[in-house]
Design a protein around this motif. Sequence first.
Motif, mmCIF file in Angstrom:
data_model
loop_
_atom_site.group_PDB
_atom_site.id
_atom_site.type_symbol
_atom_site.label_atom_id
_atom_site.label_comp_id
_atom_site.label_asym_id
_atom_site.label_seq_id
_atom_site.Cartn_x
_atom_site.Cartn_y
_atom_site.Cartn_z
ATOM 1 N N ILE A 129 0.839 -1.204 0.000
ATOM 2 C CA ILE A 129 0.000 0.000 0.000
ATOM 3 C C ILE A 129 0.872 1.251 0.000
ATOM 4 C CG2 ILE A 129 -1.574 1.382 1.424
ATOM 5 C CD1 ILE A 129 -2.922 -1.212 2.279
ATOM 6 N N SER A 130 1.900 1.255 0.827
ATOM 7 C CA SER A 130 2.780 2.428 0.911
ATOM 8 C C SER A 130 3.382 2.777 -0.444
ATOM 9 C CB SER A 130 3.901 2.169 1.927
ATOM 10 O OG SER A 130 3.385 2.073 3.227
ATOM 11 N N SER A 131 3.714 1.751 -1.212
ATOM 12 C CA SER A 131 4.335 1.994 -2.521
ATOM 13 C C SER A 131 3.336 2.418 -3.584
ATOM 14 C CB SER A 131 5.077 0.736 -2.984
ATOM 15 O OG SER A 131 4.159 -0.304 -3.289
ATOM 16 N N LEU A 132 2.027 2.201 -3.319
ATOM 17 C CA LEU A 132 0.993 2.525 -4.307
ATOM 18 C C LEU A 132 0.339 3.878 -4.057
ATOM 19 C CD1 LEU A 132 -0.784 -0.964 -4.557
ATOM 20 C CD2 LEU A 132 0.743 0.071 -6.250
ATOM 21 N N ARG A 133 0.742 4.571 -2.983
ATOM 22 C CA ARG A 133 0.127 5.861 -2.659
ATOM 23 C C ARG A 133 0.764 6.999 -3.443
ATOM 24 N NH1 ARG A 133 0.467 6.593 3.701
ATOM 25 N NH2 ARG A 133 2.608 5.928 3.255
ATOM 26 N N ASP A 134 -0.063 8.030 -3.728
ATOM 27 C CA ASP A 134 0.495 9.240 -4.306
ATOM 28 C C ASP A 134 0.905 10.187 -3.176
ATOM 29 O OD1 ASP A 134 -1.832 10.440 -3.354
ATOM 30 O OD2 ASP A 134 -2.799 10.526 -5.314
ATOM 31 N N THR A 135 1.256 11.408 -3.495
ATOM 32 C CA THR A 135 1.757 12.344 -2.479
ATOM 33 C C THR A 135 0.682 12.738 -1.468
ATOM 34 O OG1 THR A 135 1.276 14.183 -3.992
ATOM 35 C CG2 THR A 135 3.528 13.288 -4.001
ATOM 36 N N ARG A 136 -0.596 12.557 -1.832
ATOM 37 C CA ARG A 136 -1.692 12.870 -0.903
ATOM 38 C C ARG A 136 -2.106 11.672 -0.066
ATOM 39 N NH1 ARG A 136 -5.997 14.629 -5.155
ATOM 40 N NH2 ARG A 136 -5.085 12.739 -6.059
ATOM 41 N N PHE A 194 -8.293 -0.315 -5.587
ATOM 42 C CA PHE A 194 -7.919 -1.001 -4.354
ATOM 43 C C PHE A 194 -8.623 -2.346 -4.210
ATOM 44 C CE2 PHE A 194 -7.796 -1.275 0.421
ATOM 45 C CZ PHE A 194 -6.432 -1.471 0.498
ATOM 46 N N LYS A 195 -9.761 -2.531 -4.884
ATOM 47 C CA LYS A 195 -10.451 -3.828 -4.837
ATOM 48 C C LYS A 195 -9.538 -4.925 -5.388
ATOM 49 C CE LYS A 195 -13.695 -6.959 -4.671
ATOM 50 N NZ LYS A 195 -14.540 -7.148 -5.847
ATOM 51 N N ASP A 196 -8.830 -4.633 -6.472
ATOM 52 C CA ASP A 196 -7.891 -5.613 -7.022
ATOM 53 C C ASP A 196 -6.808 -5.971 -6.005
ATOM 54 O OD1 ASP A 196 -9.215 -5.749 -9.401
ATOM 55 O OD2 ASP A 196 -7.819 -4.499 -10.514
ATOM 56 N N GLU A 197 -6.346 -4.959 -5.300
ATOM 57 C CA GLU A 197 -5.295 -5.195 -4.302
ATOM 58 C C GLU A 197 -5.816 -6.043 -3.152
ATOM 59 O OE1 GLU A 197 -2.113 -4.332 -4.812
ATOM 60 O OE2 GLU A 197 -2.906 -3.731 -6.766
ATOM 61 N N LEU A 198 -7.051 -5.787 -2.716
ATOM 62 C CA LEU A 198 -7.647 -6.591 -1.653
ATOM 63 C C LEU A 198 -7.808 -8.047 -2.090
ATOM 64 C CD1 LEU A 198 -10.383 -4.144 -0.310
ATOM 65 C CD2 LEU A 198 -8.339 -4.910 0.917
ATOM 66 N N GLU A 199 -8.129 -8.253 -3.360
ATOM 67 C CA GLU A 199 -8.262 -9.619 -3.869
ATOM 68 C C GLU A 199 -6.922 -10.346 -3.847
ATOM 69 O OE1 GLU A 199 -10.060 -8.772 -7.600
ATOM 70 O OE2 GLU A 199 -12.109 -8.977 -6.829
ATOM 71 N N ARG A 200 -5.858 -9.626 -4.149
ATOM 72 C CA ARG A 200 -4.528 -10.239 -4.083
ATOM 73 C C ARG A 200 -4.205 -10.659 -2.644
ATOM 74 N NH1 ARG A 200 -1.131 -9.415 -8.512
ATOM 75 N NH2 ARG A 200 -1.978 -8.036 -10.109
ATOM 76 N N TRP A 201 -4.488 -9.779 -1.697
ATOM 77 C CA TRP A 201 -4.234 -10.087 -0.287
ATOM 78 C C TRP A 201 -5.065 -11.284 0.166
ATOM 79 C CZ3 TRP A 201 -8.370 -9.484 3.196
ATOM 80 C CH2 TRP A 201 -8.065 -9.845 4.510
ATOM 81 N N ALA A 202 -6.363 -11.283 -0.166
ATOM 82 C CA ALA A 202 -7.239 -12.376 0.260
ATOM 83 C C ALA A 202 -6.797 -13.702 -0.352
ATOM 84 C CB ALA A 202 -8.686 -12.069 -0.139
ATOM 85 N N LEU A 203 -6.421 -13.693 -1.620
ATOM 86 C CA LEU A 203 -5.957 -14.913 -2.282
ATOM 87 C C LEU A 203 -4.663 -15.416 -1.642
ATOM 88 C CD1 LEU A 203 -6.086 -17.033 -4.526
ATOM 89 C CD2 LEU A 203 -4.945 -15.388 -6.041
#
Length: 375
Positions: A41-48, A55-64
Amino acid sequence: MNGEEWYRVSSLLRPKVLRMDNLHPYLPQMDQVTLDFLNRISSLRDTRGEITVDFKDELERWALECVCLISMNQRLGCLEPSLKSGSEQELIWHAAKNLFPYVEECETGSKLWKFYPNKPYKQVQHCMEKLKETSEAVLKEAELEMKLKLEKDPNARLSMLEQCLVQPGLTRKDIVMFMIDLIAGGTDTVANMAGVILYLLAKNPEVQAKLQEEVDKVLGDDTGPLTQRHLDQLSYLKAVVKEANRVLPILLGPVRTLQEDVRLGNFLLHKGWMLLLMSAFSGWDAKEIQHPQDFLPERWLRHRPYGSIHPCASIPFSFGSRMCIGRRIAEQEIYIFLARMFQRYTLEWKYGELERTLKQLFSPKGPLKFTFMDR
């Protein structure tokens, strides 16, 4: 599965999957998967602090990645930052996340697949073949590793997959089916659940702050492995999960094929009929729940400040002998996820009300866009 064939397989698998002492050994590994996910997550954030991808795709990766610890007895590696399109991990992830949507496409509409293999049917077939191929290869490898382990120590603790291999009455086909069910059933559902909980906490900062207060008390700044003792102390966190599942459940309710005629009031429902039990409505019913429109995790705490709640007023995992077989796995994953997430971040949501579409599951309409602020 239904009837006697379902009962045969379920009676052999359920005691293994629903026993907490069988799940506890996976807790440190699930914790590490979650910590790796937070680093991602830290690497996927912008300056804000806003995530720049869906993020749904990322959650699916974590759950899998979490569920593969049990279904495949190993990490899959789909959180690696350098994964390329077409890699084995990406192919498995696509199969796991797309199987349910493709099945839903087949089961609604014209159902032409019953007459010829149309595109949705071929997509289901492709996903199933990939998951079957992967599961069979993993099972063969696990069998060899188990043999060596038991030769070295006949009393060695067996993983859940290894317990299935030595269980009389379970065929290899049963075990492969179980592995596929966990992978497909435990990816989209858990990812949806996690996304909804994060949304409700971001929209209710006072609840989020109270959750962080409990997490800080139990975990502090400790980045050592989470233990069951930690999770046992997170009563408010568990109440947050129950309330989120009541307010925004991922299912309207379970579908069942009746095994015998059933009379409900003046209606006779016949054996063989498929029945949708819309249990989510009881969780929104003011007769059952005080202030049902409000997100109030406190209502689930032991002292019940908002009155007593019927045990079946909110049953997101269904109930009884056909309760979701992956319930304990999903809960352990979610508890770890929330404890680590709010130990590290404060979340904001800046895009109005979350819209969801209902197919087989309630799913976010459009991307999930959270802002993650370091604590």
